[in-house]
Design an enzyme around this catalytic site. Structure first.
Site, PDB file in Angstrom:
ATOM      1  N   ASP A  83       0.691  -1.606  -0.346  1.00  0.00           N
ATOM      2  CA  ASP A  83       0.349  -0.397  -0.244  1.00  0.00           C
ATOM      3  C   ASP A  83       0.532   1.350   0.067  1.00  0.00           C
ATOM      4  OD1 ASP A  83      -1.981  -1.382   0.110  1.00  0.00           O
ATOM      5  OD2 ASP A  83      -2.890  -1.207   2.015  1.00  0.00           O
ATOM      6  N   TYR A 132       1.917   2.495  -3.166  1.00  0.00           N
ATOM      7  CA  TYR A 132       0.980   3.133  -4.045  1.00  0.00           C
ATOM      8  C   TYR A 132       0.215   4.138  -3.857  1.00  0.00           C
ATOM      9  CZ  TYR A 132      -4.289   3.085  -5.766  1.00  0.00           C
ATOM     10  OH  TYR A 132      -4.799   3.463  -6.520  1.00  0.00           O
ATOM     11  N   ASP A 133       0.304   4.635  -2.354  1.00  0.00           N
ATOM     12  CA  ASP A 133       0.359   5.471  -1.654  1.00  0.00           C
ATOM     13  C   ASP A 133       0.773   6.793  -2.170  1.00  0.00           C
ATOM     14  OD1 ASP A 133      -2.478   5.046  -0.447  1.00  0.00           O
ATOM     15  OD2 ASP A 133      -1.289   4.331   1.278  1.00  0.00           O
ATOM     16  N   SER A 140     -36.213  -6.179 -10.694  1.00  0.00           N
ATOM     17  CA  SER A 140     -35.598  -7.300  -9.011  1.00  0.00           C
ATOM     18  C   SER A 140     -35.821  -9.098  -9.814  1.00  0.00           C
ATOM     19  CB  SER A 140     -36.708  -7.213  -8.084  1.00  0.00           C
ATOM     20  OG  SER A 140     -38.146  -6.676  -8.411  1.00  0.00           O
ATOM     21  N   GLU A 145     -24.416 -17.411 -10.676  1.00  0.00           N
ATOM     22  CA  GLU A 145     -23.364 -16.702 -10.002  1.00  0.00           C
ATOM     23  C   GLU A 145     -23.677 -16.220  -9.021  1.00  0.00           C
ATOM     24  OE1 GLU A 145     -23.836 -12.734 -11.632  1.00  0.00           O
ATOM     25  OE2 GLU A 145     -25.717 -13.703 -12.946  1.00  0.00           O
ATOM     26  N   LYS A 178     -25.695 -14.562  -5.456  1.00  0.00           N
ATOM     27  CA  LYS A 178     -26.453 -13.477  -5.300  1.00  0.00           C
ATOM     28  C   LYS A 178     -26.450 -12.935  -4.253  1.00  0.00           C
ATOM     29  CE  LYS A 178     -30.978 -11.896  -4.735  1.00  0.00           C
ATOM     30  NZ  LYS A 178     -30.815 -10.647  -3.660  1.00  0.00           N
ATOM     31  N   ASP A 238     -25.313  -9.701  -1.926  1.00  0.00           N
ATOM     32  CA  ASP A 238     -26.123  -8.936  -0.942  1.00  0.00           C
ATOM     33  C   ASP A 238     -25.612  -7.891  -0.647  1.00  0.00           C
ATOM     34  OD1 ASP A 238     -27.937  -8.500   0.857  1.00  0.00           O
ATOM     35  OD2 ASP A 238     -28.051  -9.258   2.702  1.00  0.00           O
ATOM     36  N   ARG A 255     -30.846   1.839  -7.753  1.00  0.00           N
ATOM     37  CA  ARG A 255     -32.505   1.722  -8.488  1.00  0.00           C
ATOM     38  C   ARG A 255     -33.239   2.419  -8.136  1.00  0.00           C
ATOM     39  NH1 ARG A 255     -36.694  -1.045  -6.921  1.00  0.00           N
ATOM     40  NH2 ARG A 255     -36.938  -2.767  -8.588  1.00  0.00           N
ATOM     41  N   TYR A 290     -22.525  -7.354 -12.984  1.00  0.00           N
ATOM     42  CA  TYR A 290     -22.767  -9.133 -12.754  1.00  0.00           C
ATOM     43  C   TYR A 290     -23.783  -8.471 -14.261  1.00  0.00           C
ATOM     44  CZ  TYR A 290     -27.134  -6.527 -10.112  1.00  0.00           C
ATOM     45  OH  TYR A 290     -28.188  -5.855  -9.912  1.00  0.00           O
ATOM     46  N   LYS A 343     -32.790 -18.624  -2.982  1.00  0.00           N
ATOM     47  CA  LYS A 343     -32.548 -18.148  -1.766  1.00  0.00           C
ATOM     48  C   LYS A 343     -31.759 -19.220  -0.988  1.00  0.00           C
ATOM     49  CE  LYS A 343     -33.141 -13.513  -1.797  1.00  0.00           C
ATOM     50  NZ  LYS A 343     -34.445 -12.867  -1.435  1.00  0.00           N
ATOM     51  N   CYS A 382     -46.693  -3.850  31.378  1.00  0.00           N
ATOM     52  CA  CYS A 382     -45.764  -3.659  30.699  1.00  0.00           C
ATOM     53  C   CYS A 382     -44.402  -3.615  31.580  1.00  0.00           C
ATOM     54  CB  CYS A 382     -45.742  -1.602  30.135  1.00  0.00           C
ATOM     55  SG  CYS A 382     -44.409  -1.306  29.274  1.00  0.00           S
ATOM     56  N   CYS A 438     -43.096   0.941  31.708  1.00  0.00           N
ATOM     57  CA  CYS A 438     -43.531   1.492  32.116  1.00  0.00           C
ATOM     58  C   CYS A 438     -44.998   1.409  33.672  1.00  0.00           C
ATOM     59  CB  CYS A 438     -44.382   3.066  31.040  1.00  0.00           C
ATOM     60  SG  CYS A 438     -45.990   1.369  30.528  1.00  0.00           S
ATOM     61  N   CYS A 477     -49.027  -2.583  25.633  1.00  0.00           N
ATOM     62  CA  CYS A 477     -48.776  -2.010  26.740  1.00  0.00           C
ATOM     63  C   CYS A 477     -50.012  -0.776  26.063  1.00  0.00           C
ATOM     64  CB  CYS A 477     -47.264  -0.936  26.826  1.00  0.00           C
ATOM     65  SG  CYS A 477     -47.618   0.824  27.280  1.00  0.00           S
ATOM     66  N   CYS A 496     -45.780   5.425  26.873  1.00  0.00           N
ATOM     67  CA  CYS A 496     -45.214   4.511  26.798  1.00  0.00           C
ATOM     68  C   CYS A 496     -43.967   5.033  27.065  1.00  0.00           C
ATOM     69  CB  CYS A 496     -45.255   2.938  27.094  1.00  0.00           C
ATOM     70  SG  CYS A 496     -44.023   2.021  27.234  1.00  0.00           S
TER      71      CYS A 496
HETATM   72  S1  IVH Z   1     -29.036  -9.619 -11.516  1.00  0.00           S
HETATM   73  C1  IVH Z   1     -33.237  -8.503 -12.945  1.00  0.00           C
HETATM   74  N1  IVH Z   1     -27.661 -10.270 -10.988  1.00  0.00           N
HETATM   75  O1  IVH Z   1     -30.597  -8.530  -5.946  1.00  0.00           O
HETATM   76  C2  IVH Z   1     -32.571  -8.025 -12.003  1.00  0.00           C
HETATM   77  N2  IVH Z   1     -28.822  -9.489  -9.412  1.00  0.00           N
HETATM   78  O2  IVH Z   1     -33.255  -8.851  -6.516  1.00  0.00           O
HETATM   79  C3  IVH Z   1     -31.520  -8.288 -11.025  1.00  0.00           C
HETATM   80  N3  IVH Z   1     -28.207  -9.007  -7.273  1.00  0.00           N
HETATM   81  O3  IVH Z   1     -31.723  -5.301  -7.007  1.00  0.00           O
HETATM   82  C4  IVH Z   1     -30.398  -8.227 -11.634  1.00  0.00           C
HETATM   83  N4  IVH Z   1     -25.897 -10.222  -6.969  1.00  0.00           N
HETATM   84  O4  IVH Z   1     -29.586  -5.918  -6.575  1.00  0.00           O
HETATM   85  C5  IVH Z   1     -28.238  -9.818 -10.764  1.00  0.00           C
HETATM   86  N5  IVH Z   1     -25.792 -11.427 -10.083  1.00  0.00           N
HETATM   87  C6  IVH Z   1     -26.296 -10.491  -9.834  1.00  0.00           C
HETATM   88  C7  IVH Z   1     -27.203 -10.611  -8.365  1.00  0.00           C
HETATM   89  C8  IVH Z   1     -28.132  -9.972  -8.270  1.00  0.00           C
HETATM   90  C9  IVH Z   1     -27.124 -10.061  -6.378  1.00  0.00           C
HETATM   91  C10 IVH Z   1     -29.330  -8.481  -6.849  1.00  0.00           C
HETATM   92  C11 IVH Z   1     -30.103  -6.856  -7.182  1.00  0.00           C
HETATM   93  C12 IVH Z   1     -30.991  -6.966  -7.820  1.00  0.00           C
HETATM   94  C13 IVH Z   1     -31.199  -8.161  -6.633  1.00  0.00           C
HETATM   95  C14 IVH Z   1     -32.763  -8.999  -7.097  1.00  0.00           C
END
Ligand code: IVH
Length: 716
Positions: free
Chosen positions: A34, A37-38, A83, A142, A144, A146, A165, A253, A344, A438, A441, A478, A483
């Protein structure tokens, strides 16, 4: 150094630093320490400051946090941000496959050969017919991740805009904040297309969250429940310096539109990932093309074993139909594509022994039993308490103090007790009694009514309804409207929704004890001098708190609704309400039926919302918030006025519920454009009965097709 020398040096430094950044932040393969780089970065920054004429689009200056913004600018998405539908088991994945296979069998006949564009295909007929003959369906799997969905737009290889979004149609411009994420390229690798929009997930590493929460705790501030909230809070900072402090990361993605100069064709979703990598994005390495659902299942199982050790939170696997032409045939329904699904993972489980059960007073007055237990590691974090939901749950599972129980935690979901291991009982376990007073209170406790969404005045099965909400499910609450626990939970919720991270529960309690606030609205009239006078309250922290409150006075309509803490109204419901009613006045005036008509909102929630806005004390509170200077940012712009801005519609066939003229007028009223012919620039083709050739053209070009129902939803 003269300008010429500086130019040469800057060129070399930029190249070297860019290479190091790419290795470190994208490839996770640091070449130098680092410090090196810095040090090079410092030299470049100094040179760019000395020779401002040499600053360009890909200058380092662009990564340096700029000035704080007044507010985020709303930006329409050229392609809607969708989504995903969820699948919670392999059986649900099979159901999904069944549905899409049925559609593909029909849809394959509709595909015509075309000039070719991403999403459709020059080999459209071949794909369709090939699918029909071979029945072969490849899936792309792939992670998902979080975090938070983000859109990035590059023109001539340079990052020109990054956005959230939002409601899927209109997001917020957070370019400044995104530029502080080092894995996001500011300049793409050659060869790049003229224009490209990339989608991906902004995430926070689990380790970063741990460190952040330690710091928050030490300063008496609110802890972040999970990496997603902490990442979201970071990206919503108006001051990019604060965003940079969150140490976020980004994984790409998807590529949703490409214009000009792309040297390859995109036939499959996997091609998009390859393109993203060559353009310089970080794409998670865990991915696979699977030839059937059995292979998908194997991928899902493999990831399930690995995910506890991933540096970032993952809540599932995204499974897509790999072939982009087949994706186009499948299209979108509601807010989600048919060609993709999120598998999921089930919650992770562990066992522990209950040491105590106490009752927590929530913001709506409900007394929730909470089990305390030995600190236990589950789903990557150590937990020592879990909700028991209500007395019914205690009775149903026969949970007693001293019991060995199974607890579970799913992603960002709060931990819960799911099972008692009865065989491990010693006989000394103690039953829990329903509360008579409660715990905070000492006020009276009543049992809340059952039955779906009846009005407060009504009684059902001899039980009284909750005074404000009249809601269902058995619970004790309550009855004391004053409260302090209820109030302080409501306030905690309010400040955390508004991202006022400077004020944690301890500070709120203190302000309440000192008589400075009695509800969340009072926060907005606090002055620095009110706080400075308090014992052990430094001038600096007083200033920070007041600044933070002032910085968060402006609030979007969905957040405002969510912040009110209406029973059963979470973030998504708040957003649905905001989009449907557009203004607070309209929401307050809405009937139960009108609320119930919203997709995804059922009778229980409708009644709860209605009841909230028909209780005097709530209306007074809402008015007080506005009087004290809370500003709901105008939703008219994105919800009513300009909601369809930037979108072009073509209508073909006859619509059942309105004339085409009326439809065109409505589109214009909402800021959209209409056209007679379908081109690559068309955003949507609305297809009524007996559509003409425009329908085929839309299929050829991969333009999103709306049936009448979906069109009505869009303009509602
Ligand atoms: S595909 C069609 N690919 O999951 C729209 N989404 O519930 C989804 N997410 O809003 C895009 N990893 O924020 C896609 N590899 C992935 C993802 C992904 C996380 C999230 C994304 C989206 C939400 C959908």
């Amino acid at each position: 150094m003269d300008t010429n020398q500086a130019k040469k040096r800057i060129g070399k430094l930029r190249k070297e630093i860019e290479g190091l950044r790419y290795r470190y932040h994208v490839l996770d393969d640091p070449k130098v320490t680092d410090d090196v780089y810095d040090s090079l970065t410092r030299e470049l920054k100094a040179l760019e400051a000395e020779f401002p004429g040499l600053v360009s689009g890909d200058s380092l200056i662009n990564r340096v946090a700029g000035k704080p913004l007044e507010k985020f600018v709303k930006v329409p998405h050229k392609v809607r941000m969708l989504s995903l539908n969820d699948a919670f088991s392999k059986a649900e994945l099979k159901d999904w496959e069944k549905r899409i296979r049925k559609l593909l069998d029909v849809g394959a006949d509709l595909i015509r050969p075309t000039g070719g564009k991403m999403g459709s295909s020059p080999t459209g007929r071949r794909v369709g017919q090939f699918f029909k003959m071979s029945n072969q369906l490849n899936y792309f799997c792939e992670l998902k991740l979080d975090g938070l969905a983000v859109s990035l737009i590059y023109e001539k290889g340079l990052l020109i805009r990054g956005a959230t979004r939002g409601d899927g149609f209109v997001g917020e411009d957070i370019t400044q904040n995104l530029k502080t994420i080092k894995s996001i390229p500011i300049k793409l690798n050659q060869p790049f297309p003229e224009y490209v929009e990339v989608r991906g997930e902004a995430v926070m590493a689990k380790k970063v969250l741990d460190a952040l929460n330690k710091k928050q705790a030490a300063e008496g501030k609110v802890l972040f429940a999970n990496t997603r909230n902490a990442a979201a809070g970071g990206l919503r900072q108006l001051d990019p310096k604060l965003a940079a402090e969150r140490n976020l990361d980004f994984f790409a993605y998807d590529v949703v539109s490409v214009g000009g100069g792309l040297d390859r064709s995109l036939q499959n979703h996997s091609d998009k990932h390859d393109l993203l990598r060559t353009l310089g994005f970080k794409v998670d390495e865990h991915e696979a093309v699977c030839k059937d659902l059995d292979e998908v299942g194997k991928f899902v199982d493999k990831i399930e074993k690995l995910r506890p050790d991933f540096p970032f939170g993952t809540d599932g696997v995204v499974v897509s139909v790999d072939d982009l032409a087949l994706q186009t045939i499948l299209g979108v329904v509601g807010k989600a594509p048919r060609y993709m699904v999120a598998y999921k993972y089930p919650a992770e489980k562990a066992t522990t022994i209950i040491t105590n059960i106490f009752f927590n007073v929530g913001r709506t007055g409900v007394l929730t039993p909470v089990a305390m237990f030995e600190p236990t590691l589950v789903a990557g974090s150590t937990i020592s308490k879990a909700t028991l939901h209500n007395m019914d749950q205690i009775d149903r599972l026969d949970i007693r103090v001293g019991d060995t129980v199974v607890i579970q935690k799913a992603g960002d979901v709060i931990p819960e007790v799911v099972e008692v291991l009865v065989k491990l009982r010693s006989g000394k376990e103690k039953k829990v009694k329903a509360p008579e007073k409660c715990p905070v209170c000492g006020g009276g406790v009543k049992r809340r009514g059952v039955g779906e969404g009846f009005k407060p005045s009504q009684k059902k099965d001899g039980l009284e309804a909750h005074p404000y909400t009249g809601m269902s499910s058995v619970a004790f609450y309550c009855v004391n409207p004053k409260c302090p626990a209820k109030n302080s939970r409501g306030m905690q919720h309010f400040v955390s929704v508004l991202d006022i991270y400077e004020i944690g529960p301890k500070i709120l309690d203190r302000l309440q004890e000192e008589g400075l606030i009695s509800d969340a609205a009072d926060l907005f009239t606090l002055k620095k001098s009110d706080l400075e006078g308090l014992e052990r309250f430094g001038a600096k922290s007083a200033e920070n708190i007041i600044k933070s409150i002032n910085d968060h006075r402006k609030i979007s309509f969905p957040k405002f609704i969510y912040a009110l803490g209406i029973l059963h109204v979470g973030e998504q419901t708040a957003e649905d309400l905001a989009v449907s009613f557009a203004t607070l006045d309209k929401l307050i005036a809405a009937s139960v039926e009108e609320i119930n008509n919203i997709e995804n909102i059922g009778p229980v929630v409708s009644q709860s919302v209605y009841n909230y806005f028909h209780a005097q004390e709530n209306l007074k509170f809402v008015k007080k918030l506005l009087d004290n200077g809370v500003v709901i940012e105008s939703q008219r712009l994105n919800v009513e006025g300009q909601r369809l801005q930037g979108r072009t519609f073509v209508i073909t066939g006859s619509l059942e519920t309105m004339s085409r003229e009326a439809a065109r007028a409505k589109i214009k009223e909402l800021g959209g454009k209409t056209s007679e012919s379908v081109s690559k620039q068309t955003s949507y083709v609305v297809v009524g009965k007996e559509p003409g050739s425009k329908y085929n053209k839309a299929l050829e070009l991969g333009v999103e097709i709306l049936d009448e129902q979906r069109f009505l939803e869009l303009i509602r």
